[in-house]
Design a protein around this motif. Structure first.
Motif, PDB file in Angstrom:
ATOM      1  N   LEU A 100      48.173  17.414  58.672  1.00 48.51           N
ATOM      2  CA  LEU A 100      48.266  17.563  57.213  1.00 48.51           C
ATOM      3  C   LEU A 100      48.089  16.206  56.546  1.00 48.51           C
ATOM      4  O   LEU A 100      48.713  15.223  56.952  1.00 48.51           O
ATOM      5  N   ALA A 101      47.221  16.151  55.529  1.00 45.61           N
ATOM      6  CA  ALA A 101      47.035  14.945  54.724  1.00 45.61           C
ATOM      7  C   ALA A 101      47.243  15.312  53.257  1.00 45.61           C
ATOM      8  O   ALA A 101      46.611  16.249  52.753  1.00 45.61           O
ATOM      9  N   VAL A 102      48.133  14.598  52.568  1.00 44.39           N
ATOM     10  CA  VAL A 102      48.439  14.880  51.170  1.00 44.39           C
ATOM     11  C   VAL A 102      47.735  13.839  50.296  1.00 44.39           C
ATOM     12  O   VAL A 102      47.961  12.641  50.440  1.00 44.39           O
ATOM     13  N   HIS A 103      46.899  14.313  49.379  1.00 47.59           N
ATOM     14  CA  HIS A 103      46.122  13.418  48.527  1.00 47.59           C
ATOM     15  C   HIS A 103      46.758  13.242  47.151  1.00 47.59           C
ATOM     16  O   HIS A 103      46.596  12.207  46.520  1.00 47.59           O
ATOM     17  N   GLN A 104      47.468  14.267  46.696  1.00 48.90           N
ATOM     18  CA  GLN A 104      48.143  14.183  45.402  1.00 48.90           C
ATOM     19  C   GLN A 104      49.320  15.138  45.399  1.00 48.90           C
ATOM     20  O   GLN A 104      49.237  16.240  45.938  1.00 48.90           O
ATOM     21  N   GLY A 105      50.455  14.699  44.793  1.00 56.23           N
ATOM     22  CA  GLY A 105      51.640  15.534  44.776  1.00 56.23           C
ATOM     23  C   GLY A 105      52.427  15.411  46.071  1.00 56.23           C
ATOM     24  O   GLY A 105      52.349  14.397  46.779  1.00 56.23           O
ATOM     25  N   SER A 106      53.165  16.433  46.402  1.00 60.63           N
ATOM     26  CA  SER A 106      53.949  16.444  47.636  1.00 60.63           C
ATOM     27  C   SER A 106      53.893  17.820  48.267  1.00 60.63           C
ATOM     28  O   SER A 106      53.715  18.835  47.580  1.00 60.63           O
ATOM     29  N   VAL A 107      54.058  17.847  49.581  1.00 58.23           N
ATOM     30  CA  VAL A 107      53.957  19.084  50.357  1.00 58.23           C
ATOM     31  C   VAL A 107      55.102  19.108  51.363  1.00 58.23           C
ATOM     32  O   VAL A 107      55.400  18.101  52.011  1.00 58.23           O
ATOM     33  N   THR A 108      55.738  20.256  51.516  1.00 57.83           N
ATOM     34  CA  THR A 108      56.793  20.418  52.506  1.00 57.83           C
ATOM     35  C   THR A 108      56.229  21.077  53.763  1.00 57.83           C
ATOM     36  O   THR A 108      55.526  22.087  53.678  1.00 57.83           O
ATOM     37  N   VAL A 109      56.554  20.491  54.909  1.00 63.09           N
ATOM     38  CA  VAL A 109      56.105  21.018  56.194  1.00 63.09           C
ATOM     39  C   VAL A 109      57.323  21.495  56.982  1.00 63.09           C
ATOM     40  O   VAL A 109      58.307  20.767  57.111  1.00 63.09           O
ATOM     41  N   THR A 110      57.249  22.698  57.510  1.00 69.81           N
ATOM     42  CA  THR A 110      58.322  23.237  58.337  1.00 69.81           C
ATOM     43  C   THR A 110      57.730  23.700  59.659  1.00 69.81           C
ATOM     44  O   THR A 110      56.893  24.616  59.687  1.00 69.81           O
ATOM     45  N   ALA A 111      58.142  23.056  60.747  1.00 70.85           N
ATOM     46  CA  ALA A 111      57.680  23.470  62.078  1.00 70.85           C
ATOM     47  C   ALA A 111      58.359  24.779  62.465  1.00 70.85           C
ATOM     48  O   ALA A 111      59.386  25.158  61.893  1.00 70.85           O
TER      49      ALA A 111
ATOM     50  N   ILE B  87      50.184  28.509  40.849  1.00 67.95           N
ATOM     51  CA  ILE B  87      51.374  29.162  41.398  1.00 67.95           C
ATOM     52  C   ILE B  87      51.667  28.591  42.784  1.00 67.95           C
ATOM     53  O   ILE B  87      50.805  27.967  43.405  1.00 67.95           O
ATOM     54  N   PRO B  88      52.898  28.786  43.300  1.00 71.63           N
ATOM     55  CA  PRO B  88      53.259  28.247  44.625  1.00 71.63           C
ATOM     56  C   PRO B  88      52.314  28.748  45.719  1.00 71.63           C
ATOM     57  O   PRO B  88      51.789  29.865  45.653  1.00 71.63           O
ATOM     58  N   LEU B  89      52.156  27.903  46.700  1.00 76.72           N
ATOM     59  CA  LEU B  89      51.239  28.202  47.806  1.00 76.72           C
ATOM     60  C   LEU B  89      51.956  27.988  49.126  1.00 76.72           C
ATOM     61  O   LEU B  89      52.644  26.983  49.311  1.00 76.72           O
ATOM     62  N   GLN B  90      51.793  28.937  50.033  1.00 79.28           N
ATOM     63  CA  GLN B  90      52.310  28.810  51.393  1.00 79.28           C
ATOM     64  C   GLN B  90      51.154  28.987  52.370  1.00 79.28           C
ATOM     65  O   GLN B  90      50.372  29.930  52.234  1.00 79.28           O
ATOM     66  N   LEU B  91      51.064  28.080  53.326  1.00 78.04           N
ATOM     67  CA  LEU B  91      49.995  28.129  54.318  1.00 78.04           C
ATOM     68  C   LEU B  91      50.610  28.088  55.712  1.00 78.04           C
ATOM     69  O   LEU B  91      51.346  27.164  56.041  1.00 78.04           O
ATOM     70  N   ALA B  92      50.309  29.096  56.503  1.00 81.66           N
ATOM     71  CA  ALA B  92      50.815  29.168  57.872  1.00 81.66           C
ATOM     72  C   ALA B  92      49.721  28.779  58.853  1.00 81.66           C
ATOM     73  O   ALA B  92      48.540  29.086  58.654  1.00 81.66           O
ATOM     74  N   THR B  93      50.117  28.064  59.898  1.00 86.04           N
ATOM     75  CA  THR B  93      49.232  27.790  61.025  1.00 86.04           C
ATOM     76  C   THR B  93      49.953  28.275  62.277  1.00 86.04           C
ATOM     77  O   THR B  93      51.040  28.841  62.199  1.00 86.04           O
TER      78      THR B  93
ATOM     79  N   PHE C 156      51.561  26.585  64.217  1.00 83.76           N
ATOM     80  CA  PHE C 156      52.635  25.660  64.582  1.00 83.76           C
ATOM     81  C   PHE C 156      53.731  25.547  63.525  1.00 83.76           C
ATOM     82  O   PHE C 156      54.757  24.920  63.772  1.00 83.76           O
ATOM     83  N   GLY C 157      53.522  26.131  62.357  1.00 79.30           N
ATOM     84  CA  GLY C 157      54.519  26.038  61.310  1.00 79.30           C
ATOM     85  C   GLY C 157      53.924  26.419  59.972  1.00 79.30           C
ATOM     86  O   GLY C 157      52.867  27.062  59.892  1.00 79.30           O
ATOM     87  N   GLN C 158      54.613  25.990  58.909  1.00 82.30           N
ATOM     88  CA  GLN C 158      54.225  26.391  57.560  1.00 82.30           C
ATOM     89  C   GLN C 158      54.181  25.195  56.627  1.00 82.30           C
ATOM     90  O   GLN C 158      54.995  24.273  56.724  1.00 82.30           O
ATOM     91  N   VAL C 159      53.221  25.241  55.703  1.00 82.38           N
ATOM     92  CA  VAL C 159      53.061  24.226  54.668  1.00 82.38           C
ATOM     93  C   VAL C 159      53.311  24.892  53.322  1.00 82.38           C
ATOM     94  O   VAL C 159      52.760  25.960  53.035  1.00 82.38           O
ATOM     95  N   SER C 160      54.162  24.271  52.477  1.00 84.69           N
ATOM     96  CA  SER C 160      54.490  24.823  51.161  1.00 84.69           C
ATOM     97  C   SER C 160      54.215  23.782  50.091  1.00 84.69           C
ATOM     98  O   SER C 160      54.561  22.603  50.259  1.00 84.69           O
TER      99      SER C 160
END
Length: 321
Positions: A194-205, A165-171, A173-177
Motif C-alpha cells: 500500500l502506498a498513500v499519496h494523499q490523506g490517510s488510510v487504515t490497514v488491518t491485517a 463516501i467511505p471505501l473499503q478494499l479487501a485483499t 491479506f487484510g483490509q484497507v479503509s
C-alpha cells in the motif's frame, strides 16, 4: 575458490533458459554442447531437466489453442513459469486465474479486469477515479454509504473525489479503509503493498493488527504482520500515466517490472547484465520499443530465443556512438 550450491529454484531458472534455447530454430552446436555440459554437472540438473521434459510432453498433448494459452500465460510471472517447470501443473497459470475469476463471481458488485499491458481508468458513482494496472482483477460494490472493493489480482490506484463516501478494499491479506484519500494497492503472491499519496488510510491485517498510513508513506502487510516502509516509489503512480520511471535503477529490477506489462511472453535479464543502470521515463505503450531503447543505451543484446521468451544479455562488443 569456493562455489555456493545452487538451490532448486536457481536450477529451474537455468533449465528454463536451456529449454527455450534448445527450442530455437537457430540453436548452435556450441549452445547444444554448453547445455550438455550443464546437464552433466550434477544430479540436480538432471533431475530438474527430467521435470522440464515431462512438462513439455504434457504440453505437447494439449489441444493447440490451449497450448498457446499456456505459453502466453507462463510469461506472466516467474513463479508461474517455475511452477510449470517443477511439474506441479503445466496449466498452473490457467488454473490460478480461473480460480480468481470464480472467486469474483462469488462476490457482490461488478467485476472489472485488465489484460496484460492494459491500464484502464474507471469513474465511480461518487466521482472517485479508479485506475486498474496491467493484468488486474477487482470487484466493485457501490452502495449508498459505502464502496467495497475486493482486489483479486494486480494493482489499482484510487483518486477520491471531494465528498467521496467511505471505501473499503479487501485483499487476500487484510483490509484497507479510507475516506477521501489517494492511494495505490498492489497484490503480490505473499503480501500486499500500500502506498498513500494523499490523506490517510487504515490497514488491518487478517490477524487484527492495524495501523494508519499517512500521506507519502507506504507499508507491506500479510495476514499477520505490518511492515512500514520509507517513502514512495515514483512507479507507485507513474504507471497510471502510461510510463515507468528508472532513477539509476538496476537493469534486472527494471526488466522484472517491465515484464508485468509485456504481452509477448517472458522477459529476463541475464546475471551478466543485471548490474547495468537505467535512467529515464519509458512509455508502456510498446514494451518492444522499450527493449530497443535499452539495447541502444546500454551494452546489452536483446535476444528473442522463442516468441515467448526474450533475454537481455551483456554484449560489450556493441558500439554506441
Amino acid at each position: 575458490m569456493t562455489t555456493s550450491t545452487p538451490n532448486k529454484e536457481q536450477v529451474l531458472e537455468e533449465a528454463a533458459y536451456w529449454f527455450a534455447c534448445l527450442q530455437s530454430e537457430d540453436v548452435s552446436a556450441q549452445e547444444k554442447q554448453a547445455w550438455q555440459t550443464w546437464h552433466n554437472q550434477s544430479s540436480l540438473h538432471q533431475e530438474v531437466w527430467q521435470q522440464v521434459e515431462r512438462v513439455d510432453r504434457q504440453y505437447q498433448n494439449l489441444p493447440k489453442q490451449h497450448s498457446y494459452h499456456v505459453l502466453h500465460q507462463t510469461g506472466r510471472s516467474r513463479r508461474q513459469f517455475l511452477l510449470g517447470m517443477m511439474g506441479l501443473a503445466v496449466a498452473a497459470p490457467i488454473v490460478w486465474q480461473q480460480r480468481q475469476d470464480i472467486q469474483a463471481t462469488w462476490l457482490s458488485g461488478e467485476t472489472e479486469t485488465t489484460q496484460v499491458g492494459e491500464v484502464r481508468q474507471i469513474s465511480l458513482k461518487d466521482g472517485t477515479q479508479l485506475w486498474l494496472n496491467t493484468d488486474s482483477l477487482v470487484t466493485i460494490d457501490q452502495q449508498v454509504h459505502l464502496q467495497q472493493f475486493h482486489l483479486l489480482r494486480g494493482e489499482l490506484f484510487v483518486e477520491s473525489a471531494s465528498g467521496a463516501i467511505p471505501l473499503q478494499l479487501a485483499t487476500g491479506f487484510g483490509q484497507v479503509s479510507a475516506i477521501g484519500a489517494n492511494f495505490s494497492v498492489r497484490l503480490n503472491e505473499d503480501h500486499t503493498y500500500l502506498a498513500v499519496h494523499q490523506g490517510s488510510v487504515t490497514v488491518t491485517a487478517d490477524s487484527g493488527s492495524h495501523t494508519k498510513v499517512q500521506a507519502k508513506q507506504s507499508v507491506l502487510f500479510n495476514r499477520t504482520n505490518l511492515s512500514p516502509l520509507q517513502g514512495l516509489s515514483a512507479n507507485d503512480e507513474a504507471w497510471r500515466r502510461g510510463y515507468l520511471v528508472a532513477d539509476n535503477m538496476r537493469l534486472d529490477e527494471f526488466i522484472e517490472l517491465l515484464n508485468r506489462y509485456h504481452p509477448n511472453g517472458w522477459l529476463k535479464c541475464s546475471a551478466n547484465a543485471s548490474h547495468y543502470r537505467l535512467v529515464g521515463h519509458y512509455s508502456l505503450a510498446d514494451t518492444e520499443k522499450v527493449l530497443d531503447a535499452i539495447a541502444f543505451s546500454l551494452p546489452v543484446n536483446v535476444r528473442k530465443i522463442t516468441p515467448w521468451f526474450t533475454i537481455l544479455e551483456d554484449n560489450k562488443n556493441i558500439s554506441h556512438s
